[in-house]
Design a protein around this motif. Structure first.
Motif, PDB file in Angstrom:
ATOM      1  N   VAL A  50     -11.283  21.813 -32.901  1.00  0.00           N
ATOM      2  CA  VAL A  50     -10.220  20.948 -32.373  1.00  0.00           C
ATOM      3  C   VAL A  50     -10.618  20.562 -30.947  1.00  0.00           C
ATOM      4  CG1 VAL A  50      -7.747  20.739 -31.919  1.00  0.00           C
ATOM      5  CG2 VAL A  50      -8.564  22.242 -33.774  1.00  0.00           C
ATOM      6  N   PRO A  51     -11.262  19.411 -30.765  1.00  0.00           N
ATOM      7  CA  PRO A  51     -11.880  19.085 -29.476  1.00  0.00           C
ATOM      8  C   PRO A  51     -10.932  19.113 -28.278  1.00  0.00           C
ATOM      9  CG  PRO A  51     -12.631  17.576 -31.192  1.00  0.00           C
ATOM     10  CD  PRO A  51     -11.522  18.382 -31.785  1.00  0.00           C
ATOM     11  N   TRP A  52      -9.645  18.807 -28.485  1.00  0.00           N
ATOM     12  CA  TRP A  52      -8.715  18.724 -27.356  1.00  0.00           C
ATOM     13  C   TRP A  52      -8.064  20.058 -27.009  1.00  0.00           C
ATOM     14  CZ3 TRP A  52      -3.977  20.432 -28.813  1.00  0.00           C
ATOM     15  CH2 TRP A  52      -3.636  20.354 -30.163  1.00  0.00           C
ATOM     16  N   LEU A  53      -8.249  21.083 -27.848  1.00  0.00           N
ATOM     17  CA  LEU A  53      -7.450  22.300 -27.713  1.00  0.00           C
ATOM     18  C   LEU A  53      -7.748  23.067 -26.430  1.00  0.00           C
ATOM     19  CD1 LEU A  53      -5.319  24.102 -28.996  1.00  0.00           C
ATOM     20  CD2 LEU A  53      -7.145  25.267 -30.257  1.00  0.00           C
ATOM     21  N   MET A  68      -3.138  23.793 -47.264  1.00  0.00           N
ATOM     22  CA  MET A  68      -3.976  23.978 -46.076  1.00  0.00           C
ATOM     23  C   MET A  68      -4.235  22.656 -45.365  1.00  0.00           C
ATOM     24  SD  MET A  68      -5.429  26.297 -44.234  1.00  0.00           S
ATOM     25  CE  MET A  68      -5.658  27.728 -45.300  1.00  0.00           C
ATOM     26  N   GLU A  69      -4.488  21.612 -46.131  1.00  0.00           N
ATOM     27  CA  GLU A  69      -4.725  20.306 -45.509  1.00  0.00           C
ATOM     28  C   GLU A  69      -3.494  19.851 -44.737  1.00  0.00           C
ATOM     29  OE1 GLU A  69      -6.283  15.801 -46.698  1.00  0.00           O
ATOM     30  OE2 GLU A  69      -5.764  17.250 -48.256  1.00  0.00           O
ATOM     31  N   GLY A  70      -2.328  20.075 -45.314  1.00  0.00           N
ATOM     32  CA  GLY A  70      -1.105  19.708 -44.622  1.00  0.00           C
ATOM     33  C   GLY A  70      -0.869  20.563 -43.390  1.00  0.00           C
ATOM     34  N   PHE A  71      -1.196  21.857 -43.489  1.00  0.00           N
ATOM     35  CA  PHE A  71      -1.049  22.721 -42.317  1.00  0.00           C
ATOM     36  C   PHE A  71      -1.949  22.254 -41.188  1.00  0.00           C
ATOM     37  CE2 PHE A  71      -3.075  26.077 -39.841  1.00  0.00           C
ATOM     38  CZ  PHE A  71      -1.984  26.542 -39.118  1.00  0.00           C
ATOM     39  N   ASN A  72      -3.157  21.818 -41.507  1.00  0.00           N
ATOM     40  CA  ASN A  72      -4.113  21.438 -40.460  1.00  0.00           C
ATOM     41  C   ASN A  72      -3.659  20.230 -39.640  1.00  0.00           C
ATOM     42  OD1 ASN A  72      -5.845  23.548 -40.929  1.00  0.00           O
ATOM     43  ND2 ASN A  72      -7.246  22.378 -42.251  1.00  0.00           N
ATOM     44  N   ARG A  73      -2.583  19.592 -40.068  1.00  0.00           N
ATOM     45  CA  ARG A  73      -1.990  18.556 -39.223  1.00  0.00           C
ATOM     46  C   ARG A  73      -1.509  19.142 -37.900  1.00  0.00           C
ATOM     47  NH1 ARG A  73      -2.026  13.199 -39.148  1.00  0.00           N
ATOM     48  NH2 ARG A  73       0.148  13.207 -38.407  1.00  0.00           N
ATOM     49  N   VAL A  74      -1.320  20.445 -37.872  1.00  0.00           N
ATOM     50  CA  VAL A  74      -0.883  21.105 -36.643  1.00  0.00           C
ATOM     51  C   VAL A  74      -1.880  20.889 -35.517  1.00  0.00           C
ATOM     52  CG1 VAL A  74      -1.973  23.369 -36.943  1.00  0.00           C
ATOM     53  CG2 VAL A  74       0.276  23.229 -35.870  1.00  0.00           C
ATOM     54  N   PHE A  75      -3.146  20.653 -35.879  1.00  0.00           N
ATOM     55  CA  PHE A  75      -4.200  20.461 -34.893  1.00  0.00           C
ATOM     56  C   PHE A  75      -4.510  18.988 -34.629  1.00  0.00           C
ATOM     57  CE2 PHE A  75      -5.434  24.653 -36.856  1.00  0.00           C
ATOM     58  CZ  PHE A  75      -5.087  25.429 -35.759  1.00  0.00           C
ATOM     59  N   ALA A  76      -3.664  18.089 -35.112  1.00  0.00           N
ATOM     60  CA  ALA A  76      -3.925  16.661 -34.927  1.00  0.00           C
ATOM     61  C   ALA A  76      -3.817  16.247 -33.468  1.00  0.00           C
ATOM     62  CB  ALA A  76      -2.971  15.830 -35.781  1.00  0.00           C
ATOM     63  N   SER A  77      -2.842  16.793 -32.746  1.00  0.00           N
ATOM     64  CA  SER A  77      -2.639  16.454 -31.342  1.00  0.00           C
ATOM     65  C   SER A  77      -1.668  17.468 -30.745  1.00  0.00           C
ATOM     66  CB  SER A  77      -2.062  15.039 -31.196  1.00  0.00           C
ATOM     67  OG  SER A  77      -0.663  15.049 -31.455  1.00  0.00           O
ATOM     68  N   PRO A  80      10.208  13.283 -44.383  1.00  0.00           N
ATOM     69  CA  PRO A  80      10.812  13.603 -45.679  1.00  0.00           C
ATOM     70  C   PRO A  80       9.952  13.215 -46.862  1.00  0.00           C
ATOM     71  CG  PRO A  80      11.865  11.668 -44.690  1.00  0.00           C
ATOM     72  CD  PRO A  80      10.962  12.253 -43.641  1.00  0.00           C
ATOM     73  N   ALA A  81       8.964  12.353 -46.657  1.00  0.00           N
ATOM     74  CA  ALA A  81       8.135  11.892 -47.786  1.00  0.00           C
ATOM     75  C   ALA A  81       7.076  12.907 -48.178  1.00  0.00           C
ATOM     76  CB  ALA A  81       7.468  10.564 -47.431  1.00  0.00           C
ATOM     77  N   GLY A  82       6.885  13.955 -47.350  1.00  0.00           N
ATOM     78  CA  GLY A  82       5.876  14.949 -47.719  1.00  0.00           C
ATOM     79  C   GLY A  82       4.678  14.894 -46.811  1.00  0.00           C
ATOM     80  N   PRO A  83       3.608  15.626 -47.187  1.00  0.00           N
ATOM     81  CA  PRO A  83       2.428  15.756 -46.326  1.00  0.00           C
ATOM     82  C   PRO A  83       1.749  14.419 -46.053  1.00  0.00           C
ATOM     83  CG  PRO A  83       2.341  17.275 -48.194  1.00  0.00           C
ATOM     84  CD  PRO A  83       3.489  16.364 -48.417  1.00  0.00           C
ATOM     85  N   LEU A  84       1.253  14.277 -44.836  1.00  0.00           N
ATOM     86  CA  LEU A  84       0.437  13.130 -44.471  1.00  0.00           C
ATOM     87  C   LEU A  84      -1.035  13.525 -44.498  1.00  0.00           C
ATOM     88  CD1 LEU A  84       2.493  11.964 -41.365  1.00  0.00           C
ATOM     89  CD2 LEU A  84       2.577  11.023 -43.683  1.00  0.00           C
ATOM     90  N   PRO A  85      -1.950  12.579 -44.570  1.00  0.00           N
ATOM     91  CA  PRO A  85      -3.375  12.917 -44.567  1.00  0.00           C
ATOM     92  C   PRO A  85      -3.735  13.682 -43.297  1.00  0.00           C
ATOM     93  CG  PRO A  85      -3.037  10.617 -45.186  1.00  0.00           C
ATOM     94  CD  PRO A  85      -1.722  11.120 -44.703  1.00  0.00           C
ATOM     95  N   ALA A  86      -4.583  14.688 -43.456  1.00  0.00           N
ATOM     96  CA  ALA A  86      -5.007  15.473 -42.307  1.00  0.00           C
ATOM     97  C   ALA A  86      -5.906  14.640 -41.421  1.00  0.00           C
ATOM     98  CB  ALA A  86      -5.755  16.727 -42.764  1.00  0.00           C
ATOM     99  N   VAL A  87      -5.851  14.907 -40.129  1.00  0.00           N
ATOM    100  CA  VAL A  87      -6.711  14.231 -39.168  1.00  0.00           C
ATOM    101  C   VAL A  87      -7.973  15.054 -38.966  1.00  0.00           C
ATOM    102  CG1 VAL A  87      -6.925  13.445 -36.779  1.00  0.00           C
ATOM    103  CG2 VAL A  87      -4.784  13.141 -38.011  1.00  0.00           C
ATOM    104  N   GLY A  88      -9.145  14.466 -39.203  1.00  0.00           N
ATOM    105  CA  GLY A  88     -10.389  15.210 -39.077  1.00  0.00           C
ATOM    106  C   GLY A  88     -10.913  15.188 -37.681  1.00  0.00           C
TER     107      GLY A  88
END
Length: 356
Positions: free
Chosen positions: A175-178, A316-325, A348-356
């Motif tokens: 996560v480059p910004w972390l 897991m892919e949905g969880f990794n959104r936590v590291f998007a920003s 409410p629509a559900g998981p979004l694509p994970a940010v790589g």
């Protein structure tokens, strides 16, 4: 700026007061170092596959250190972080020669004493203050001592520890910004040290009262940080606490997810290690509370529960959104309510694509 802490004395004090042992031969010590380096590489593969996170930057190899080296490395980091804070708390006033000479040595001994205590307990650490992107430290004497006390299989226990610490390295390098965000929050904590909390003497008096409350109340979360916190610092500390709880819980979740696949005795190790975490005589427990160690122990459980809850809901892919920003990091109140984080980040629509 005057030196308010004699950092060289702090390092020397930590080295002098630190625990000794366990007894190993030179050949045994060399084998432990080699084993930990190999298991770190093995753990990196397991962690990458399980978390679906990949390092975006090159990082130095693991440093297998003793307690003295661990303390010295952390003194160097504290010099960069705590030094400016102490100067601000003193109002950037220059003390007299005698005051500086005596005061800096006193605080140097105090800092060294704290580090000596911690150097006998830390198994590993991803140290972020010493330079980009940080460095992974494994404290070999502590790992050997604990595995012996638990009567654990050495290979299994060492890999188990490596899974936890390599997860932290993966977090900060995938996560480059972390790292910049974390250091920025630490700086914000320093910058907020003079914002409207009254004279330092009064804050110290309030801190003494809080510490007394800690001794009387076993469930208190008061730590040394409460001595110097201003209202503005508390807001920053809430964000830092949420971040560290996430990172610690994520590492625990990875250990529990990967462990059964690659560590035959993982259930026994986990049960024994949890008992060790919770043990300690009353004096040691009080010291751990004052230093904030008890809060860290709670972070393991609270963070693991949050990560588990989110992965159950969005994968897991949905969880990794936590590291998007920084905006997708959990807020302090969301750590106990995974649904709230999922609703805020995924909608409410559900998981979004994970940010790589």
């Amino acid at each position: 700026m005057a030196q308010f802490v004699d950092w060289d004395l702090a390092a020397a004090t930590a080295g002098t007061l630190g625990k000794t042992g366990p007894r190993v031969s030179y050949a045994e010590a060399a084998a432990v170092v080699s084993d930990l380096r190999r298991l770190t590489d093995e753990a990196a593969g397991h962690v990458g596959d399980f978390t679906e996170l990949r390092s975006q930057v090159s990082h130095p190899p693991v440093r297998v250190v003793d307690r003295r080296d661990w303390a010295a490395t952390n003194v160097a980091g504290l010099r960069e972080v705590i030094g400016p804070l102490i100067g601000r708390l003193a109002g950037d006033k220059q003390p007299g020669a005698v005051t500086e000479a005596v005061g800096s040595r006193i605080t140097g001994v105090q800092a060294g004493t704290v580090l000596a205590y911690l150097s006998g307990r830390v198994l590993g650490q991803f140290e972020v203050f010493s330079g980009e992107p940080g460095q992974l430290l494994l404290v070999a004497p502590n790992i050997v001592e604990v595995e012996r006390k638990l009567a654990a299989d050495p290979r299994d226990f060492r890999l188990w520890v490596c899974l936890h610490e390599v997860t932290h390295r993966t977090q900060f390098t995938a996560v480059p910004w972390l790292r910049a965000y974390f250091l920025g929050e630490v700086q914000a904590f320093v910058d907020a040290s003079n914002s409207g909390a009254g004279p330092l003497v009064e804050r110290l008096r309030r801190g003494v009262a809080l510490l007394a409350d800690t001794v009387r109340e076993p469930e208190s979360r008061t730590s040394v940080l409460d001595i110097v916190q201003t209202p503005a610092q508390k807001a920053v500390l809430n964000r830092l606490t949420a971040l560290m709880t996430l990172l610690e819980g994520h590492a625990e979740f990875v250990m529990d997810g990967v462990g059964p696949q690659v560590i035959p005795s993982v259930e026994r190790i986990r049960a024994s290690f949890n008992r060790r975490r919770e043990s300690g005589n009353p004096l040691e427990k009080t010291v751990r509370r004052l230093l904030g160690v008890e809060v860290k122990l709670r972070q393991y459980a609270e963070g693991r529960t949050f990560v588990h809850g989110v992965v159950d809901r969005v994968g897991m892919e949905g969880f990794n959104r936590v590291f998007a920003s920084p905006l997708t990091l959990p807020r302090l109140e969301e750590l106990g309510d995974p649904d709230a984080w999922v609703a805020r980040v995924h909608g409410p629509a559900g998981p979004l694509p994970a940010v790589g």
